[in-house]
Motif scaffolding. Structure first.
Motif, short mmCIF file in Angstrom:
data_model
loop_
_atom_site.label_atom_id
_atom_site.label_comp_id
_atom_site.label_asym_id
_atom_site.label_seq_id
_atom_site.Cartn_x
_atom_site.Cartn_y
_atom_site.Cartn_z
N PRO A 82 -10.77 10.32 -0.24
CA PRO A 82 -10.87 10.17 -1.70
C PRO A 82 -9.52 10.35 -2.39
O PRO A 82 -9.24 9.67 -3.38
N GLU A 83 -8.69 11.23 -1.88
CA GLU A 83 -7.37 11.42 -2.49
C GLU A 83 -6.55 10.14 -2.42
O GLU A 83 -5.99 9.69 -3.43
N MET A 84 -6.46 9.53 -1.24
CA MET A 84 -5.67 8.31 -1.09
C MET A 84 -6.25 7.18 -1.93
O MET A 84 -5.51 6.40 -2.53
N VAL A 85 -7.59 7.09 -2.00
CA VAL A 85 -8.20 6.04 -2.81
C VAL A 85 -7.86 6.24 -4.29
O VAL A 85 -7.67 5.26 -5.03
N SER A 86 -7.75 7.49 -4.72
CA SER A 86 -7.38 7.73 -6.12
C SER A 86 -5.98 7.20 -6.41
O SER A 86 -5.73 6.65 -7.49
N TYR A 87 -5.07 7.33 -5.46
CA TYR A 87 -3.72 6.81 -5.65
C TYR A 87 -3.74 5.28 -5.63
O TYR A 87 -3.07 4.63 -6.45
N PHE A 88 -4.49 4.71 -4.68
CA PHE A 88 -4.58 3.25 -4.61
C PHE A 88 -5.15 2.69 -5.92
O PHE A 88 -4.67 1.67 -6.44
N THR A 97 -5.51 -5.28 3.90
CA THR A 97 -6.36 -6.37 3.41
C THR A 97 -7.19 -5.94 2.22
O THR A 97 -7.29 -6.67 1.21
N ALA A 98 -7.79 -4.76 2.28
CA ALA A 98 -8.60 -4.27 1.16
C ALA A 98 -7.74 -4.07 -0.07
O ALA A 98 -8.16 -4.34 -1.20
N TRP A 99 -6.50 -3.59 0.14
CA TRP A 99 -5.56 -3.43 -0.97
C TRP A 99 -5.28 -4.79 -1.63
O TRP A 99 -5.32 -4.91 -2.86
N GLY A 127 5.47 2.32 -1.53
CA GLY A 127 6.77 2.66 -0.99
C GLY A 127 7.13 4.12 -1.15
O GLY A 127 8.27 4.52 -0.94
N GLY A 128 6.16 4.97 -1.50
CA GLY A 128 6.40 6.40 -1.64
C GLY A 128 5.68 7.18 -0.56
O GLY A 128 5.17 6.62 0.41
N SER A 129 5.65 8.49 -0.73
CA SER A 129 4.98 9.38 0.23
C SER A 129 3.84 10.10 -0.50
O SER A 129 4.09 10.84 -1.44
N SER A 130 2.63 9.84 -0.06
CA SER A 130 1.46 10.36 -0.76
C SER A 130 0.41 10.85 0.22
O SER A 130 0.32 10.37 1.35
N GLY A 131 -0.39 11.81 -0.24
CA GLY A 131 -1.54 12.25 0.54
C GLY A 131 -1.42 13.69 1.01
O GLY A 131 -0.59 14.45 0.55
N SER A 132 -2.27 14.03 1.98
CA SER A 132 -2.35 15.41 2.49
C SER A 132 -2.45 15.40 4.00
O SER A 132 -3.09 14.53 4.59
N ARG A 133 -1.80 16.40 4.61
CA ARG A 133 -1.84 16.60 6.06
C ARG A 133 -2.36 18.01 6.37
O ARG A 133 -1.84 18.71 7.23
N GLY A 134 -3.38 18.43 5.63
CA GLY A 134 -3.92 19.76 5.85
C GLY A 134 -2.87 20.83 5.61
O GLY A 134 -2.10 20.77 4.65
N SER A 135 -2.82 21.81 6.51
CA SER A 135 -1.87 22.91 6.37
C SER A 135 -0.44 22.46 6.62
O SER A 135 0.50 23.21 6.36
N ARG A 136 -0.25 21.24 7.12
CA ARG A 136 1.10 20.74 7.42
C ARG A 136 1.60 19.74 6.37
O ARG A 136 2.56 19.02 6.61
N THR A 137 0.95 19.75 5.22
CA THR A 137 1.35 18.82 4.16
C THR A 137 2.81 19.01 3.77
O THR A 137 3.52 18.05 3.49
N TYR A 138 3.26 20.25 3.76
CA TYR A 138 4.63 20.54 3.33
C TYR A 138 5.58 20.71 4.52
O TYR A 138 6.70 21.21 4.36
N VAL A 171 0.84 -1.20 0.00
CA VAL A 171 0.00 0.00 0.00
C VAL A 171 0.87 1.25 0.00
O VAL A 171 1.79 1.39 0.80
N GLY A 172 0.57 2.17 -0.91
CA GLY A 172 1.34 3.40 -1.01
C GLY A 172 2.52 3.31 -1.95
O GLY A 172 3.16 4.32 -2.25
#
Length: 323
Positions: free
Chosen positions: A226-232, A210-212, A38-49, A35-36
């Motif tokens: 929804p963002e993470m599901v789009s990557y999956f 398991t779902a992956w 082996g990279g870094s994906s997604g959003s952490r709100g205002s702390r994404t960067y 899952v993922g």
């Protein structure tokens, strides 16, 4: 040798090259098939960067996002933004246009050099040319990965590597290590995380894997943004295109730390460092033949960020690798 014989010879040589080089290239991607990717994906709100604080479980720095819908200064909870970047092939990474072009150029030069008598090991015969190409590919992989790491560090805001907590962030919570997973420390962050929340994080770690493995997109929609599901979904489609299926099993949390927890408007966030064991293997879809991985458990340490709307359940919002 007439033209027809020469053409057939080139075709045979090219077939040999592809039969050796393509499995190598595929294995590079398949090595991080869980899952993922082996990279870094997604959003952490205002702390994404901004990198989450280091913890006992993950004492290094969490890697910047390779894929995110969040634009600088525009926090969100997995809502696509116009022109949102997505990960392409090996030479198509964010900020890697020039470096990727050079690497692709070197690889192309190696292929042409082999076919027409040049290249790194010219004059040593067909077998030596193939070995030379493989060495060039390995060298290119190493150089490009180092260049990607340098590029990401250069373009990550300085605050991403600062050790001081951001405004509104409380002290780190310490956890006990061991097979029982998360433990609860005495200090609490600004957003109070309850024992039930830690249980939810550990449960999501297993349920998402398991779902992956089952390629169950509908289930993933209940566990991740929804963002993470789009990557999956994209990663699973790429597996299908390669006639592969990734199977992850025996997921077990070994140690966990809360890096930070905070609230933005109606959304709560919690970034958690997790060290876990799993069996990660990639099989040929039609035959079940092992392509990568093994039955032997491996360990991984990642920072998972979970988000929830007020009154809703936690969902996976980001995965970051650690260095």
């Amino acid at each position: 040798m007439n033209f027809s014989q020469g053409t057939r010879g080139i075709i045979r040589t090219l077939a040999i090259i592809l039969s050796v080089a393509l499995p190598l290239a595929i294995s590079i991607e398949a090595a991080d098939a869980r899952v993922g990717g082996g990279g870094s994906s997604g959003s952490r709100g205002s702390r994404t960067y901004s990198a989450p604080p280091s913890t006992t479980t993950a004492p290094g720095t969490a890697q910047p996002m390779n894929r995110t819908f969040t634009q600088p200064g525009n926090p969100g909870m997995g809502t696509p933004a116009a022109g949102a970047p997505n990960r392409g092939g090996f030479f198509n990474r964010p900020g890697m246009g020039m470096l990727g072009g050079l690497a692709a150029g070197f690889l192309g030069a190696g292929l042409l050099g082999m076919l027409f008598g040049g290249g790194l090991f010219s004059g040593l015969g067909g077998l030596s040319s193939i070995i030379g190409l493989l060495l060039q590919i390995a060298l290119i992989v190493i150089v490009v990965r180092l260049a990607m790491s340098w590029w990401q560090r250069r373009h990550t805001p300085a605050s991403a590597y600062a050790g001081a907590p951001a405004e509104g962030q409380g002290a780190q919570t310490s956890f006990r290590s061991g097979l029982s997973g998360f433990g609860i420390g005495s200090s609490q962050p600004a957003l109070e995380i309850q024992p039930a929340d830690y249980e939810a994080f550990e449960r999501l770690l297993g349920e998402i894997q398991t779902a992956w493995s089952n390629e169950d997109i509908a289930k993933l929609h209940t566990l991740a943004t929804p963002e993470m599901v789009s990557y999956f979904s994209k990663d699973l489609e790429e597996n299908k295109a390669r006639n592969d299926v990734n199977k992850v099993s025996n997921v077990k949390l070994l140690q966990g730390d809360l890096a930070e927890a905070w609230r933005e408007g109606e959304t709560d966030y919690a970034s958690v460092a997790m060290r876990f064991s799993l069996v990660d293997k990639t099989l040929e879809r039609t035959t079940g033949r092992l392509v990568a991985g093994s039955e032997t458990p491996i360990e991984a340490t990642e920072v998972w960020t979970f988000a929830r709307r007020r009154g809703a359940d936690w969902e996976l919002s980001a995965i970051q690798q650690t260095s």
